[in-house]
Design a protein around this motif. Structure first.
Motif: not given
Length: 63
Positions: A6-12
């Protein structure tokens, strides 16, 4: 097969780790009492003066 990320979670998660690293650096830099900080500054100045006192004169500086 590749793992789904999940890119959003990875970015956060990346932002959290970067902020934590910055906080750790700030704790090391600013988290000392004033007396300890002044003592370290005096020791660094003394060491710099001692180092300069042992410097050899450059060949073009014949005074």
């Amino acid at each position: 097969m590749a793992e789904i990320v999940n890119l959003r979670m990875a970015r956060k998660a990346k932002a959290r780790s970067r902020k934590e690293a910055e906080a750790e650096a700030n704790r090391a830099r600013f988290g000392r009492p004033k007396a300890e900080r002044l003592k370290m500054e005096r020791e660094e100045e003394r060491a710099a003066r001692a180092h300069e006192g042992h410097r050899l004169a450059a060949p073009d500086e014949e005074t």
